[in-house]
Design a protein around this motif. Structure first.
Motif, short mmCIF file in Angstrom:
data_model
loop_
_atom_site.label_atom_id
_atom_site.label_comp_id
_atom_site.label_asym_id
_atom_site.label_seq_id
_atom_site.Cartn_x
_atom_site.Cartn_y
_atom_site.Cartn_z
N PHE A 99 0.83 -1.20 0.00
CA PHE A 99 0.00 0.00 0.00
C PHE A 99 0.86 1.25 0.00
N GLU A 100 1.94 1.24 0.80
CA GLU A 100 2.81 2.41 0.90
C GLU A 100 3.48 2.73 -0.43
N GLU A 101 3.89 1.68 -1.15
CA GLU A 101 4.49 1.89 -2.47
C GLU A 101 3.49 2.50 -3.45
N ALA A 102 2.26 2.00 -3.42
CA ALA A 102 1.22 2.52 -4.31
C ALA A 102 0.95 3.99 -4.04
N GLU A 103 0.87 4.36 -2.77
CA GLU A 103 0.65 5.76 -2.40
C GLU A 103 1.78 6.65 -2.90
N GLU A 104 3.02 6.15 -2.78
CA GLU A 104 4.17 6.94 -3.22
C GLU A 104 4.16 7.13 -4.74
N ILE A 105 3.79 6.09 -5.47
CA ILE A 105 3.70 6.21 -6.93
C ILE A 105 2.65 7.25 -7.32
N LYS A 106 1.51 7.22 -6.65
CA LYS A 106 0.47 8.20 -6.93
C LYS A 106 0.98 9.62 -6.70
N ARG A 107 1.73 9.80 -5.62
CA ARG A 107 2.28 11.12 -5.30
C ARG A 107 3.29 11.57 -6.36
N LEU A 108 4.18 10.66 -6.75
CA LEU A 108 5.22 11.00 -7.73
C LEU A 108 4.63 11.28 -9.11
N ALA A 109 3.62 10.50 -9.50
CA ALA A 109 2.97 10.71 -10.79
C ALA A 109 2.32 12.09 -10.85
N ALA A 110 1.64 12.46 -9.77
CA ALA A 110 0.98 13.78 -9.72
C ALA A 110 2.01 14.91 -9.72
N LYS A 111 3.06 14.75 -8.93
CA LYS A 111 4.10 15.78 -8.83
C LYS A 111 4.78 16.02 -10.17
N ASN A 112 5.03 14.94 -10.91
CA ASN A 112 5.75 15.04 -12.18
C ASN A 112 4.84 15.15 -13.40
N LYS A 113 3.53 15.10 -13.14
CA LYS A 113 2.53 15.20 -14.22
C LYS A 113 2.77 14.14 -15.30
N ILE A 114 2.91 12.89 -14.85
CA ILE A 114 3.16 11.75 -15.74
C ILE A 114 1.98 10.79 -15.67
N TYR A 115 1.53 10.32 -16.82
CA TYR A 115 0.45 9.33 -16.86
C TYR A 115 0.96 8.00 -16.32
N VAL A 116 0.27 7.48 -15.31
CA VAL A 116 0.58 6.17 -14.73
C VAL A 116 -0.73 5.43 -14.50
N ALA A 117 -0.80 4.18 -14.94
CA ALA A 117 -2.01 3.38 -14.73
C ALA A 117 -1.64 1.92 -14.54
N GLU A 118 -2.49 1.24 -13.80
CA GLU A 118 -2.32 -0.21 -13.60
C GLU A 118 -3.07 -0.96 -14.69
N ALA A 119 -2.42 -1.95 -15.25
CA ALA A 119 -3.02 -2.73 -16.34
C ALA A 119 -3.84 -3.90 -15.79
N MET A 120 -4.81 -3.59 -14.94
CA MET A 120 -5.75 -4.60 -14.47
C MET A 120 -6.79 -4.78 -15.56
N TRP A 121 -6.54 -5.73 -16.45
CA TRP A 121 -7.27 -5.78 -17.72
C TRP A 121 -8.77 -5.95 -17.59
N THR A 122 -9.26 -6.61 -16.55
CA THR A 122 -10.70 -6.78 -16.39
C THR A 122 -11.42 -5.45 -16.16
N ARG A 123 -10.70 -4.45 -15.69
CA ARG A 123 -11.30 -3.12 -15.49
C ARG A 123 -11.60 -2.43 -16.82
N TYR A 124 -10.88 -2.81 -17.86
CA TYR A 124 -10.98 -2.14 -19.15
C TYR A 124 -11.88 -2.88 -20.14
N MET A 125 -12.17 -4.13 -19.88
CA MET A 125 -12.88 -4.98 -20.84
C MET A 125 -14.36 -4.62 -20.98
N PRO A 126 -14.94 -4.86 -22.16
CA PRO A 126 -16.38 -4.62 -22.35
C PRO A 126 -17.23 -5.43 -21.38
N SER A 127 -16.74 -6.59 -20.95
CA SER A 127 -17.51 -7.44 -20.04
C SER A 127 -17.88 -6.70 -18.75
N ARG A 128 -17.04 -5.78 -18.33
CA ARG A 128 -17.33 -5.02 -17.10
C ARG A 128 -18.67 -4.31 -17.21
#
Length: 315
Positions: A99-128
């Motif tokens: 959890f701590e690593e995930a929070e830090e990545i979110k902070r760094l992505a926002a600070k640096n204005k870089i697109y970051v996303a997790e490839a949890m493929w079921t979240r993106y599929m039409p089946s959802r």
């Protein structure tokens, strides 16, 4: 958009095959810790650039997007590497190992204005959306319980057994069950209970997670590394039930009434591999100036890692 793959394992191979069929992406580079593996991968998939280190690839100014396909124990390190070189990131699940690593990545992505996303493929599929629409139609009435399971015979896979590689059933398989539950039941959780057993190396080999929501829905997620399960997700309602075949890549959805009569069968749309949906959304988001995914925003990735940390504390 020119994409570079960080890693050359099984996921990287499926991804490379998919990218070749997605017209909005150019498979431009691949990197490995081993120069021979990188060059062999590049030859097989006809990739212009092969790098014998991850650092070399992210320094290439032509790489616009990096897909991280390394073990989740290394995701934190590799996402940070990409952010430091201003590279957009799509990272394989599990997002990080804590959890701590995930929070830090979110902070760094926002600070640096870089697109970051997790490839949890079921979240993106039409089946959802298909599943959500069936639930919303109330064809089975009010839902009281959800069960999901995902198990494979992977106990002899080295990565799974090694604690230093964040091994175990939860991060590798249970993450699918938790995403499935929260996608359709929400996050208003009352309590969680866990029963788990560990392997000789100290990682979790199998577990049963029971999540009780404040609205009364109970969800049960079972997963393990010792044998293949049917991998189904089932929603139980007042007037019937919905069966989703294969929760980590849904193939069909069957709706039954309360006398077990099949009243609806839906096959999900044909796909290249299933990875194309996350790739297409990522390109769209970046081109529109967004810094997060619409289907898997960083708050969701952080939340799932918080759930996992909570569950691991109960082993």
């Amino acid at each position: 958009m020119r994409i570079g793959i960080l890693g050359t394992g099984n996921i990287a191979r499926i991804l490379a095959m998919t990218i070749k069929k997605v017209k909005v992406l150019e498979l431009y580079a691949v990197s490995s810790r081993n120069n021979f593996r990188a060059k062999a991968f590049a030859r097989y998939f006809n990739i212009p650039k092969a790098y014998g280190s991850y650092e070399e690839m992210v320094r290439d100014e032509n790489v616009e997007l990096v897909y991280i396909a390394t073990p989740h124990s290394h995701h934190f390190e590799h996402i940070k590497l990409c952010i430091s070189h201003k590279k957009a990131v799509l990272c394989e699940k599990a997002f990080t190992s804590s959890f701590e690593e995930a929070e830090e990545i979110k902070r760094l992505a926002a600070k640096n204005k870089i697109y970051v996303a997790e490839a949890m493929w079921t979240r993106y599929m039409p089946s959802r959306h298909i599943i959500k629409d069936i639930i919303s139609s109330e064809v089975i009435g009010k839902i009281s319980m959800v069960t999901v399971n995902l198990s494979y015979d992977v106990d002899e896979v080295e990565r799974i057994q090694r604690p230093e590689l964040a091994g175990g059933a939860l991060l590798d398989l249970g993450v699918y069950g938790l995403n499935f539950i929260t996608m359709y039941c929400g996050k208003d959780i009352d309590k969680i209970s866990v029963t788990a057993t560990k392997t000789e190396t100290g990682v979790d080999g199998k577990e049963c997670i029971v999540v009780v929501f404040k609205n009364g829905i109970m969800a049960v997620s079972v997963h393990g590394i010792y044998g293949r399960s049917d991998r189904c997700g089932v929603f139980y309602g007042e007037k019937g039930y919905i069966v989703v075949e294969n929760i980590n890549n849904p193939s069909s959805i069957n709706v039954f009434d309360d006398s077990d009569k099949l009243i609806k069968h839906i096959d999900v749309p044909k796909q290249i591999s299933g990875y194309e949906y996350e790739l297409l959304e990522t390109v769209e988001c970046i081109k529109n100036g967004l810094l997060e995914s619409k289907s898997m925003p960083l708050d969701e990735s952080v939340y799932i890692m918080k759930l996992i940390s909570n569950i691991k504390s109960k082993f």
